[in-house]
Design a protein around this motif. Structure first.
Motif, mmCIF file in Angstrom:
data_model
loop_
_atom_site.group_PDB
_atom_site.id
_atom_site.type_symbol
_atom_site.label_atom_id
_atom_site.label_comp_id
_atom_site.label_asym_id
_atom_site.label_seq_id
_atom_site.Cartn_x
_atom_site.Cartn_y
_atom_site.Cartn_z
ATOM 1 N N PRO A 65 46.664 47.953 39.171
ATOM 2 C CA PRO A 65 45.483 47.981 40.053
ATOM 3 C C PRO A 65 45.789 47.319 41.392
ATOM 4 O O PRO A 65 46.546 46.336 41.457
ATOM 5 N N HIS A 66 45.186 47.837 42.442
ATOM 6 C CA HIS A 66 45.415 47.337 43.796
ATOM 7 C C HIS A 66 45.161 45.837 43.888
ATOM 8 O O HIS A 66 45.927 45.089 44.504
ATOM 9 N N SER A 67 44.091 45.391 43.233
ATOM 10 C CA SER A 67 43.715 43.971 43.332
ATOM 11 C C SER A 67 44.623 43.054 42.528
ATOM 12 O O SER A 67 44.560 41.840 42.673
ATOM 13 N N ALA A 68 45.463 43.638 41.653
ATOM 14 C CA ALA A 68 46.341 42.815 40.816
ATOM 15 C C ALA A 68 47.629 42.428 41.536
ATOM 16 O O ALA A 68 48.372 41.571 41.059
ATOM 17 N N TRP A 69 47.915 43.063 42.657
ATOM 18 C CA TRP A 69 49.120 42.711 43.409
ATOM 19 C C TRP A 69 48.967 41.308 44.005
ATOM 20 O O TRP A 69 47.874 40.940 44.459
ATOM 21 N N PRO A 70 50.043 40.517 44.029
ATOM 22 C CA PRO A 70 49.930 39.179 44.633
ATOM 23 C C PRO A 70 49.642 39.234 46.129
ATOM 24 O O PRO A 70 49.045 38.317 46.685
ATOM 25 N N VAL A 71 50.085 40.316 46.779
ATOM 26 C CA VAL A 71 49.750 40.549 48.183
ATOM 27 C C VAL A 71 49.228 41.979 48.302
ATOM 28 O O VAL A 71 49.501 42.819 47.444
ATOM 29 N N ASP A 72 48.492 42.237 49.351
ATOM 30 C CA ASP A 72 47.979 43.576 49.587
ATOM 31 C C ASP A 72 49.148 44.518 49.866
ATOM 32 O O ASP A 72 49.871 44.325 50.850
ATOM 33 N N PRO A 73 49.407 45.522 49.011
ATOM 34 C CA PRO A 73 50.545 46.421 49.248
ATOM 35 C C PRO A 73 50.450 47.157 50.581
ATOM 36 O O PRO A 73 51.456 47.575 51.135
ATOM 37 N N PHE A 114 48.638 38.440 57.569
ATOM 38 C CA PHE A 114 48.943 39.467 56.562
ATOM 39 C C PHE A 114 48.454 39.069 55.164
ATOM 40 O O PHE A 114 48.769 39.747 54.186
ATOM 41 N N MET A 115 47.709 37.971 55.084
ATOM 42 C CA MET A 115 47.182 37.519 53.797
ATOM 43 C C MET A 115 45.741 37.990 53.626
ATOM 44 O O MET A 115 44.972 38.016 54.598
ATOM 45 N N ARG A 116 45.375 38.374 52.392
ATOM 46 C CA ARG A 116 44.049 38.911 52.111
ATOM 47 C C ARG A 116 43.360 38.075 51.017
ATOM 48 O O ARG A 116 43.977 37.764 49.986
ATOM 49 N N LEU A 117 42.091 37.767 51.214
ATOM 50 C CA LEU A 117 41.361 36.914 50.286
ATOM 51 C C LEU A 117 41.167 37.554 48.913
ATOM 52 O O LEU A 117 40.980 36.854 47.914
ATOM 53 N N ASP A 118 41.180 38.894 48.852
ATOM 54 C CA ASP A 118 40.917 39.567 47.585
ATOM 55 C C ASP A 118 42.177 39.786 46.751
ATOM 56 O O ASP A 118 42.170 40.569 45.796
ATOM 57 N N HIS A 119 43.265 39.102 47.114
ATOM 58 C CA HIS A 119 44.494 39.210 46.323
ATOM 59 C C HIS A 119 44.879 37.834 45.775
ATOM 60 O O HIS A 119 43.997 37.036 45.481
ATOM 61 N N GLY A 120 46.160 37.574 45.626
ATOM 62 C CA GLY A 120 46.601 36.347 44.981
ATOM 63 C C GLY A 120 46.223 35.107 45.756
ATOM 64 O O GLY A 120 45.736 35.172 46.898
#
Length: 215
Positions: free
Chosen positions: A3-11, A144-150
């Motif tokens: 799942p997209h949200s399971a990646w430690p960073v936004d792919p 490049f960091m997103r709050l909805d990821h790791g």
């Protein structure tokens, strides 16, 4: 599929991030100049020893930024200036050492383990005394960091690790390119002339660093 949200960073940020750091690393700077000079004067083995040191220095700043330690450079500007000028003086000292003839390029094809260690430590020290590397991570990684990821720390470490990989590739290409033209250069510049060229080159890198790290 993960799942997209399971990646430690936004792919979705990976390719733009890699392009950004590649362009930054390909922009001429003190690291590039010093690595080219070392490889030109002392060969490929010496160049790769220097690359290893540079990488460790960058990794130290990356970890410091990831754990928030580099905020001290922003909160207390005199610390930034202290590290900056220490780095410039360190390079000028290396220029003086080259002028005196330490590590004669003409005899450096068979560089020994002690010489490799010295070049590693110089590369590492030169980067630890370059506070612009710390500000690079402080300024670039959060974009490049997103709050909805790791967790932020995980994202910083992953992105920082990718930057180190790109830096190693670019720096290695510089070493190979400079070492590749070493033979013709040494045939033209021998003894004192080569030492003088090396000293002037490193002094120019020191001035370059002083200019590049101004804030």
């Amino acid at each position: 599929m993960i799942p997209h949200s399971a990646w430690p960073v936004d792919p979705g940020v990976l390719l733009p991030f890699l392009i950004a750091v590649a362009l930054i690393e390909l922009t001429p700077g003190p690291n590039m100049g010093w690595l080219a000079l070392v490889s030109l004067a002392r060969g490929r083995t010496a160049g790769f020893a220097a690359v290893a040191g540079v990488t460790v220095g960058l990794a130290a700043w990356m970890l410091a930024a990831a754990f928030g330690l580099t905020q001290a450079l922003i909160v207390w500007p005199p610390l930034y200036q202290l590290i900056r000028w220490a780095g410039v003086l360190f390079l000028l000292w290396l220029a003086w050492e080259a002028w005196r003839g330490d590590g004669d390029p003409a005899a450096s094809d068979g560089i020994d383990q002690r010489s490799r260690l010295r070049l590693f430590l110089r590369g590492m020290t030169g980067n630890l005394l370059n506070p612009k590397a710390a500000l690079f991570y402080v300024a670039l990684l959060p974009t490049f960091m997103r709050l909805d990821h790791g967790p932020p720390l995980t994202q910083a470490l992953v992105l920082g690790g990718l930057h180190l990989m790109v830096a190693v590739v670019v720096h290695s290409l510089i070493v190979l390119g400079a070492a590749g033209v070493r033979g013709p250069v040494l045939r033209r510049l021998q003894g004192p002339r080569m030492r003088a060229a090396m000293a002037l080159g490193i002094a120019a890198v020191a001035i370059w660093m002083a200019w590049e790290t101004r804030v």
